[in-house]
Structure formats: structure tokens, C-alpha cells
Design an enzyme around this catalytic site. Structure first.
Site, PDB file in Angstrom:
ATOM      1  N   SER A 113     -69.591 -36.148 -27.208  1.00 44.30           N
ATOM      2  CA  SER A 113     -70.633 -35.658 -26.331  1.00 44.30           C
ATOM      3  C   SER A 113     -70.236 -35.490 -24.862  1.00 44.30           C
ATOM      4  O   SER A 113     -70.952 -35.905 -23.953  1.00 44.30           O
ATOM      5  CB  SER A 113     -71.829 -36.601 -26.440  1.00 44.30           C
ATOM      6  N   SER A 114     -69.118 -34.812 -24.654  1.00 41.07           N
ATOM      7  CA  SER A 114     -68.718 -34.507 -23.273  1.00 41.07           C
ATOM      8  C   SER A 114     -69.773 -33.617 -22.618  1.00 41.07           C
ATOM      9  O   SER A 114     -70.033 -33.726 -21.420  1.00 41.07           O
ATOM     10  CB  SER A 114     -67.357 -33.822 -23.244  1.00 41.07           C
TER      11      SER A 114
ATOM     12  N   ASP B 110     -77.915 -36.636 -28.257  1.00 39.11           N
ATOM     13  CA  ASP B 110     -76.869 -36.903 -27.262  1.00 39.11           C
ATOM     14  C   ASP B 110     -77.474 -37.072 -25.874  1.00 39.11           C
ATOM     15  O   ASP B 110     -77.129 -37.999 -25.135  1.00 39.11           O
ATOM     16  CB  ASP B 110     -75.857 -35.749 -27.232  1.00 39.11           C
TER      17      ASP B 110
HETATM   18  C1  GLA Z   1     -74.020 -32.773 -32.035  1.00 45.30           C
HETATM   19  C2  GLA Z   1     -75.398 -32.385 -31.503  1.00 45.30           C
HETATM   20  C3  GLA Z   1     -76.427 -33.462 -31.820  1.00 45.30           C
HETATM   21  C4  GLA Z   1     -76.392 -33.826 -33.299  1.00 45.30           C
HETATM   22  C5  GLA Z   1     -74.971 -34.095 -33.771  1.00 45.30           C
HETATM   23  C6  GLA Z   1     -74.891 -34.308 -35.254  1.00 45.30           C
HETATM   24  O1  GLA Z   1     -73.530 -33.880 -31.351  1.00 45.30           O
HETATM   25  O2  GLA Z   1     -75.357 -32.192 -30.103  1.00 45.30           O
HETATM   26  O3  GLA Z   1     -77.698 -33.029 -31.416  1.00 45.30           O
HETATM   27  O4  GLA Z   1     -77.006 -32.834 -34.075  1.00 45.30           O
HETATM   28  O5  GLA Z   1     -74.085 -33.045 -33.430  1.00 45.30           O
HETATM   29  O6  GLA Z   1     -75.556 -35.467 -35.630  1.00 45.30           O
END
Ligand code: GLA
Length: 381
Positions: free
Chosen positions: A132-133, A178
């Protein structure tokens, strides 16, 4: 083992220094946000389901100040050595600046008047690792802007605005997990989140256990088609089942899925069983049963690999190595199609575990860890 546990103060200082060096004045505000590891509950958030992420000790900082000219942003990404600018109203370009420009656009859509902006970004969060950058950058940017402009933006609204930036401007149809954990998570705790209601609870991570996050060596790119396709398949499955979202099908109703054609049946089965796993894992956390939690991680990985089909061989190999070397559980974390694994390991065996895993899978790269807070602090809270 490299442990990139550089304190968040370091990225904050680096962003502020880079700002001053680039523009010859001090920044007016700095925002910071962490990466995340999702412990359980993958691809459930855009199905209105449950997730269980936690912040990782890797940080992104954004230093901001008003520019002399109105009408757009200028930004420097320190570690990439890139400086870019974009006028307000200009479309996305498929680069890192999209996430910053997206925050500006999302605020403007909410009626905020923005001056011209200058920003300097320093980030410890690798791009394409599935930790989640993008949400870390969005949340750090919005925190900096909130402070600069004194915006009355609570953390939940901030997370929603960050999601609007990503979905609207940057064009990635993500869920809310995220942004919520980057904005509201606490290190040492898992965020149990109902993505339909945004009802949530913070649960302490288990003592004596470490969630280790390891990159498989193959980057992922969620703006590629796979994520979008999975999301569309889930929406189609919900429509055929006559429910608002797959969240509305319980594990006791799995036979309803027989009415679906493949691959929709398998996709839906992953979501339905994954939601159940999150709810059960929350009970495991409450009762301190790390082994049961680990087993659910293994089940989750199988479900992602076989039913949802978002894993790749390199991640499967890494998960197998993690388990063979003694982890209680391991699974693909994040959107998939590359990226990282999260493994649950007894803290006292962590160094040895990692030595053995990295010998078995030389391309694996240590990213970070999430641990409980020390017990004394827990008691005194
Ligand atoms: C990415 C998306 C999230 C989620 C994940 C899978 O990180 O940004 O919202 O859907 O994939 O769980």
C-alpha cells in the site's frame, strides 16, 4: 537480516529537508502515514466484507507549502530523484504524481479551494510490493494539506477522500481497507473493519508472535487488468445471486453458489469463506490462539490461490518455504498478481526462520514486521 525500522521521524526530516533544499524555504506542514500489511481478509473490502490489516513500520512523509503561482502542484519524490508538476484539472498520467494530484482533485470536488502547492515526498514504502505505497502517499498528502489549510477533516473522512483520489483520479477501483488502516490504524494493533458500515475495533496483536512481511521479488501493478476483472466478477456473482454484495451470503449458504457458472462460483466461494475466516480470526486474537490464526492464514492462501486465483508461483513457493521453516501461518497479502507474503512466526525464532527462508528463496526480500506492543505498555494503557 535488514530491518528497515527507521523511525518515522527520519522520513519526516528527510521530506522537510528536501523541501527546503529544493525551494529555499521551510515547508509549512508535514504529513506522515504508514504502509500496511493485511493479516486476513483479502479482496473482501469491495464486497462490503471484513478485513484485518495492521500498519507496518515503514513510512511515507509529505512536506508541503504554498507555491508562488496558483493553479497546480509541483512535487519532488526524493528517493526517485524525480520532480514533476501538474496543473489542476489536468488528467492522470499513470505515475506517482497521480496520487498527490488525485488528493488535490478529491478535495476540490469536496469544495475545498486549493492554492498552488509545492510538495516533497520521502517514502520507505516500496512501490509494487503490495503493502500500500499508494494509500500511504495519499493519507500523508491529505494529512499535510489538512494541517496546511486547517481543514475540518476527521480521519474517517480523510480515508474516504484518499479512496476517492485513488478510484477517481488515479483510476484504480480499490476498496477502502488501505486508506482506513493508513489513516486510523495503530502500530501493534490489528484493525478489524466492517467495510460496509466502517464499524471497527482495534485488537492487540498477539504477544510473542511476529507478522513478517516478505516480498517475493516480482512487483505487482494493480492498475493492470487482474484486480479490475476480479472486482467485476464479484459484482456479477452478487447480481446473479440477487444480493447487494457478496458479503450478504453466509458460509452456511455456500450451496447457493452452485447456481453460478465458473469462474464466478470459485470467486464467490473465496469471498464468502474469507469473510468467515476474518470473523473467526478475530476470536483467535481475542483468545490468544496464534496457531489457529496461522491455520486460517494458510486456508486463506489456498483460497486466494485456487479459488480467487490472484497468487503467482513465486508467492506460492515463498509461502511453502515460510511454513516449511516453521511459520504458524503464511499467505499472500495485498492485491496479488505479485507482491508480498505475510507470515506469522514465533518472535524468538524469527532471525533463524528468516535465515532459512532466505536461503531457500534467495530472491525473497525482507520488508518489515508487525509486533505486539511490549506487555508493560499494554498494561499501562
Ligand atoms: C488492494 C486494494 C484494497 C484491497 C486489496 C485486496 O490493496 O487497494 O482495497 O481490495 O487490494 O484485499
Amino acid at each position: 537480516m535488514t530491518r528497515p525500522d527507521v523511525a518515522r521521524a527520519d522520513v519526516t526530516d528527510a521530506a522537510a529537508r528536501a523541501f527546503a533544499e529544493t525551494w529555499g524555504v521551510l515547508p509549512e506542514a508535514v504529513g506522515v502515514a504508514p504502509a500496511r500489511a493485511n493479516l486476513l481478509g483479502e479482496h473482501t473490502d469491495y464486497n462490503d466484507g471484513f478485513v484485518l490489516p495492521t500498519p507496518l513500520g515503514l513510512w511515507t512523509a509529505v512536506a508541503v507549502g504554498r507555491a508562488e503561482r496558483d493553479g497546480g502542484i509541483e512535487a519532488l519524490a526524493c528517493r526517485l530523484g524525480e520532480k514533476k508538476s501538474r496543473a489542476y484539472g489536468e488528467l492522470r498520467q499513470g505515475d506517482w504524481l497521480d496520487y498527490v494530484a488525485g488528493c488535490a482533485a478529491a478535495l476540490q470536488a469536496r469544495g475545498v479551494e486549493l492554492p498552488g502547492l509545492r510538495l516533497a515526498i520521502d517514502s520507505q514504502v516500496p512501490i509494487g510490493a503490495g503493502i500500500s505505497s499508494s494509500a500511504a502517499l495519499e493519507v500523508a498528502t491529505l494529512r499535510a494539506l489538512r494541517s496546511l489549510l486547517d481543514l475540518p477533516l476527521g480521519d474517517e473522512t480523510l480515508a474516504r477522500t484518499a479512496q476517492e483520489a485513488e478510484r477517481g483520479y488515479a483510476g484504480m477501483p480499490c476498496g477502502i481497507m488501505d486508506q482506513m488502516v493508513c489513516a486510523l490504524g495503530t502500530p501493534g494493533e490489528a484493525l478489524f473493519l466492517d467495510t460496509r458500515t466502517l464499524g471497527r475495533q482495534l485488537l492487540p496483536l498477539p504477544q510473542g508472535a511476529t507478522f513478517a512481511v516478505v516480498h517475493c521479488g516480482v512487483p505487482h501493478k494493480l492498475t493492470d487488468g487482474g484486480y479490475r476483472q476480479r472486482r467485476a466478477e464479484c459484482e456479477k456473482a452478487a447480481e446473479l445471486l440477487g444480493v447487494r454484495a457478496l458479503r450478504d451470503v453466509g458460509v452456511d449458504e455456500l450451496n447457493r453458489l452452485d447456481a453460478l457458472p465458473e469462474p464466478l462460483r470459485s470467486r464467490a466461494r473465496h469471498v464468502v469463506t474469507e469473510n468467515e475466516r476474518v470473523e473467526r480470526a478475530v476470536e483467535d486474537l481475542r483468545s490468544g490462539d496464534v496457531k489457529a490464526f496461522g491455520r486460517r492464514m494458510v486456508e486463506s492462501h489456498r483460497s486466494q490461490r485456487d479459488d480467487f486465483r490472484v497468487s503467482i508461483d513465486e508467492i506460492d513457493t515463498l509461502v511453502e518455504a515460510a511454513l516449511a521453516c516453521g511459520a504458524w501461518g503464511a499467505r499472500l497479502t495485498g492485491g496479488g498478481f505479485g507482491g508480498s507474503m505475510v507470515a506469522l512466526v514465533a518472535t524468538e525464532t524469527l532471525d533463524d526462520w528468516w535465515q532459512r527462508v532466505s536461503a531457500l528463496v534467495p530472491r525473497a526480500k525482507w520488508l518489515g514486521r508487525a509486533d505486539a506492543r511490549p506487555a508493560e505498555i499494554e498494561v499501562n494503557r
